[in-house]
Scaffold this motif. Structure first.
Motif, PDB file in Angstrom:
ATOM      1  N   ASN A   4     -53.141 -35.971  14.022  1.00 50.65           N
ATOM      2  CA  ASN A   4     -52.660 -36.451  12.731  1.00 50.65           C
ATOM      3  C   ASN A   4     -52.080 -35.347  11.849  1.00 50.65           C
ATOM      4  N   THR A   5     -51.254 -35.785  10.919  1.00 45.48           N
ATOM      5  CA  THR A   5     -50.607 -34.914   9.947  1.00 45.48           C
ATOM      6  C   THR A   5     -51.126 -35.259   8.563  1.00 45.48           C
ATOM      7  N   ALA A   6     -51.365 -34.240   7.740  1.00 47.81           N
ATOM      8  CA  ALA A   6     -51.795 -34.450   6.356  1.00 47.81           C
ATOM      9  C   ALA A   6     -50.865 -33.710   5.409  1.00 47.81           C
ATOM     10  N   LEU A   7     -50.678 -34.284   4.229  1.00 47.91           N
ATOM     11  CA  LEU A   7     -49.939 -33.640   3.153  1.00 47.91           C
ATOM     12  C   LEU A   7     -50.936 -32.894   2.273  1.00 47.91           C
ATOM     13  N   LEU A   8     -50.706 -31.591   2.063  1.00 46.04           N
ATOM     14  CA  LEU A   8     -51.506 -30.812   1.122  1.00 46.04           C
ATOM     15  C   LEU A   8     -50.703 -30.631  -0.160  1.00 46.04           C
ATOM     16  N   VAL A   9     -51.308 -30.985  -1.280  1.00 39.97           N
ATOM     17  CA  VAL A   9     -50.706 -30.791  -2.602  1.00 39.97           C
ATOM     18  C   VAL A   9     -51.558 -29.729  -3.288  1.00 39.97           C
ATOM     19  N   ILE A  10     -51.022 -28.511  -3.347  1.00 39.81           N
ATOM     20  CA  ILE A  10     -51.806 -27.357  -3.770  1.00 39.81           C
ATOM     21  C   ILE A  10     -51.494 -26.953  -5.207  1.00 39.81           C
ATOM     22  N   ASP A  11     -52.491 -27.008  -6.060  1.00 40.75           N
ATOM     23  CA  ASP A  11     -52.481 -26.394  -7.394  1.00 40.75           C
ATOM     24  C   ASP A  11     -51.322 -26.801  -8.291  1.00 40.75           C
ATOM     25  N   VAL A  12     -50.916 -28.051  -8.248  1.00 41.70           N
ATOM     26  CA  VAL A  12     -49.852 -28.503  -9.156  1.00 41.70           C
ATOM     27  C   VAL A  12     -50.522 -28.901 -10.474  1.00 41.70           C
ATOM     28  N   GLN A  13     -51.095 -27.887 -11.105  1.00 44.65           N
ATOM     29  CA  GLN A  13     -51.886 -28.040 -12.325  1.00 44.65           C
ATOM     30  C   GLN A  13     -51.067 -27.576 -13.527  1.00 44.65           C
ATOM     31  N   ASN A  14     -51.378 -28.133 -14.687  1.00 42.13           N
ATOM     32  CA  ASN A  14     -50.627 -27.819 -15.904  1.00 42.13           C
ATOM     33  C   ASN A  14     -50.458 -26.318 -16.116  1.00 42.13           C
ATOM     34  N   GLY A  15     -51.530 -25.558 -16.031  1.00 41.26           N
ATOM     35  CA  GLY A  15     -51.478 -24.133 -16.290  1.00 41.26           C
ATOM     36  C   GLY A  15     -50.865 -23.318 -15.178  1.00 41.26           C
ATOM     37  N   VAL A  16     -50.706 -23.913 -14.010  1.00 40.98           N
ATOM     38  CA  VAL A  16     -50.119 -23.199 -12.878  1.00 40.98           C
ATOM     39  C   VAL A  16     -48.599 -23.368 -12.862  1.00 40.98           C
ATOM     40  N   VAL A  17     -48.110 -24.574 -13.069  1.00 40.47           N
ATOM     41  CA  VAL A  17     -46.674 -24.829 -12.923  1.00 40.47           C
ATOM     42  C   VAL A  17     -45.893 -24.764 -14.229  1.00 40.47           C
ATOM     43  N   GLU A  18     -46.578 -24.605 -15.339  1.00 38.90           N
ATOM     44  CA  GLU A  18     -45.866 -24.483 -16.614  1.00 38.90           C
ATOM     45  C   GLU A  18     -44.909 -23.291 -16.547  1.00 38.90           C
ATOM     46  N   GLY A  19     -43.644 -23.539 -16.731  1.00 37.14           N
ATOM     47  CA  GLY A  19     -42.653 -22.469 -16.688  1.00 37.14           C
ATOM     48  C   GLY A  19     -42.212 -22.059 -15.298  1.00 37.14           C
ATOM     49  N   CYS A  20     -42.669 -22.736 -14.270  1.00 32.91           N
ATOM     50  CA  CYS A  20     -42.265 -22.388 -12.903  1.00 32.91           C
ATOM     51  C   CYS A  20     -40.823 -22.811 -12.624  1.00 32.91           C
ATOM     52  N   HIS A  21     -40.239 -22.150 -11.660  1.00 33.15           N
ATOM     53  CA  HIS A  21     -38.869 -22.420 -11.219  1.00 33.15           C
ATOM     54  C   HIS A  21     -38.736 -23.870 -10.755  1.00 33.15           C
ATOM     55  N   ASP A  22     -37.749 -24.590 -11.260  1.00 30.30           N
ATOM     56  CA  ASP A  22     -37.444 -25.970 -10.872  1.00 30.30           C
ATOM     57  C   ASP A  22     -38.687 -26.863 -10.870  1.00 30.30           C
ATOM     58  N   ARG A  23     -39.535 -26.677 -11.869  1.00 34.01           N
ATOM     59  CA  ARG A  23     -40.790 -27.423 -11.970  1.00 34.01           C
ATOM     60  C   ARG A  23     -40.592 -28.913 -11.739  1.00 34.01           C
ATOM     61  N   ASP A  24     -39.692 -29.536 -12.503  1.00 36.27           N
ATOM     62  CA  ASP A  24     -39.534 -30.990 -12.441  1.00 36.27           C
ATOM     63  C   ASP A  24     -39.017 -31.457 -11.088  1.00 36.27           C
ATOM     64  N   GLY A  25     -38.077 -30.720 -10.506  1.00 42.55           N
ATOM     65  CA  GLY A  25     -37.553 -31.092  -9.194  1.00 42.55           C
ATOM     66  C   GLY A  25     -38.605 -30.999  -8.104  1.00 42.55           C
ATOM     67  N   VAL A  26     -39.407 -29.942  -8.154  1.00 47.11           N
ATOM     68  CA  VAL A  26     -40.475 -29.754  -7.174  1.00 47.11           C
ATOM     69  C   VAL A  26     -41.516 -30.869  -7.300  1.00 47.11           C
ATOM     70  N   ILE A  27     -41.904 -31.179  -8.522  1.00 50.33           N
ATOM     71  CA  ILE A  27     -42.897 -32.245  -8.733  1.00 50.33           C
ATOM     72  C   ILE A  27     -42.354 -33.590  -8.263  1.00 50.33           C
ATOM     73  N   ALA A  28     -41.081 -33.868  -8.528  1.00 52.94           N
ATOM     74  CA  ALA A  28     -40.479 -35.122  -8.058  1.00 52.94           C
ATOM     75  C   ALA A  28     -40.501 -35.188  -6.527  1.00 52.94           C
ATOM     76  N   ASN A  29     -40.206 -34.079  -5.864  1.00 57.47           N
ATOM     77  CA  ASN A  29     -40.242 -34.064  -4.397  1.00 57.47           C
ATOM     78  C   ASN A  29     -41.659 -34.275  -3.878  1.00 57.47           C
ATOM     79  N   ILE A  30     -42.639 -33.670  -4.530  1.00 54.78           N
ATOM     80  CA  ILE A  30     -44.031 -33.870  -4.110  1.00 54.78           C
ATOM     81  C   ILE A  30     -44.433 -35.328  -4.296  1.00 54.78           C
ATOM     82  N   ALA A  31     -44.016 -35.945  -5.390  1.00 55.08           N
ATOM     83  CA  ALA A  31     -44.317 -37.369  -5.606  1.00 55.08           C
ATOM     84  C   ALA A  31     -43.688 -38.227  -4.515  1.00 55.08           C
ATOM     85  N   THR A  32     -42.469 -37.911  -4.131  1.00 56.35           N
ATOM     86  CA  THR A  32     -41.793 -38.628  -3.040  1.00 56.35           C
ATOM     87  C   THR A  32     -42.577 -38.488  -1.743  1.00 56.35           C
ATOM     88  N   LEU A  33     -43.012 -37.262  -1.449  1.00 63.51           N
ATOM     89  CA  LEU A  33     -43.772 -37.018  -0.222  1.00 63.51           C
ATOM     90  C   LEU A  33     -45.121 -37.732  -0.229  1.00 63.51           C
TER      91      LEU A  33
END
Length: 188
Positions: A9-38
Motif C-alpha cells: 500500500n501507498t500512504a500520503l504523508l502531510v508533514i508540518d503544514v502548521q500555521n507557524g511553519v508555513v507562514e511566509g513560505c514560498h508559494d504557500r497557497d499553491g502548495v496547500i492547494a496541491n496537498i488538499a487535492t492529493l
C-alpha cells in the motif's frame, strides 16, 4: 519495489503544514492547494492520509502556530503523528502505524523542504520504503539571510536530487501533483 515484504500500500504523508511553519513560505497557497487535492484523491482511492505535526519551543503544543492551517482538514479517522524531531519516524509511532496499514510506499508533502521534508525522505528510504516526493507540494521559508539559497532553489534542488534515488530493493522519485498515483504495488 519496497524492501518491506507484504506491504503493497501507498500512504500520503502531510508533514508540518502548521500555521507557524508555513507562514511566509514560498508559494504557500499553491502548495496547500496541491496537498488538499492529493488528500482528496488519496481518500477517494482508499489510501491512508497520515498527518504529522511538529512541536518544539517555537511551536508549543496546542498553540495557534502549532495548529494545522485551516485550509487543510484532517478527517477524524486519519492518523495524527506528533513529532519532536525533523525525521517523522524518529521517536514516533509512524513506523508501527505504516506497518499496520501495510504501507511500503510513501508520498511526501509538506514543510519545510530543507529540514523535515528532507529528513523524512531519508528516514523512510533507509527504513526500506519507496519514497515519492511531490515536487509542487512542499515548501520552505526564505533563509537567505543565513547564507542559504532562496526557497525556490532549495525546492528545485531537492526535487532534482530526489528524482533518481535508488538502493537495493527500493527507490525514490519526484512527481508533480497531477502525476501522483496511490495504487498499491503489483504483488503478483
Amino acid at each position: 519495489m519496497t524492501t518491506l515484504p507484504g506491504r503493497p500500500n501507498t500512504a500520503l504523508l502531510v508533514i508540518d503544514v502548521q500555521n507557524g511553519v508555513v507562514e511566509g513560505c514560498h508559494d504557500r497557497d499553491g502548495v496547500i492547494a496541491n496537498i488538499a487535492t492529493l488528500a482528496a484523491r488519496a481518500r477517494t482511492e482508499g489510501a491512508p492520509v497520515i498527518w504529522v505535526q511538529h512541536s518544539d519551543d517555537q511551536l508549543k503544543k496546542g498553540g495557534e502556530s502549532w495548529q494545522y492551517v485551516p485550509e487543510l482538514v484532517r478527517h477524524d479517522t486519519e492518523p495524527l503523528v506528533h513529532k519532536l524531531y525533523a525525521d517523522s519516524f524518529e521517536a514516533t509511532e509512524l513506523e508501527e502505524l505504516l506497518a499496520g496499514l501495510g504501507v511500503g510506499r510513501l508520498v511526501v508533502t509538506g514543510a519545510q523542504t530543507d529540514v523535515c521534508i528532507r529528513s523524512t525522505l531519508h528516514g523512510g528510504f533507509v527504513r526500506g520504503y519507496d519514497v515519492t516526493l511531490v515536487a509542487d507540494a512542499h515548501t520552505t521559508e526564505d533563509l537567505t539571510a543565513y547564507g542559504a539559497p532562496g526557497p525556490a532553489l532549495v525546492i528545485a534542488h531537492t526535487n532534482l536530487y530526489w528524482a533518481e534515488q535508488d538502493a537495493p530493493g527500493r527507490r525514490g522519485d519526484t512527481v508533480v501533483t497531477a502525476e501522483v498515483s496511490f495504487a498499491p504495488a503489483d504483488t503478483a
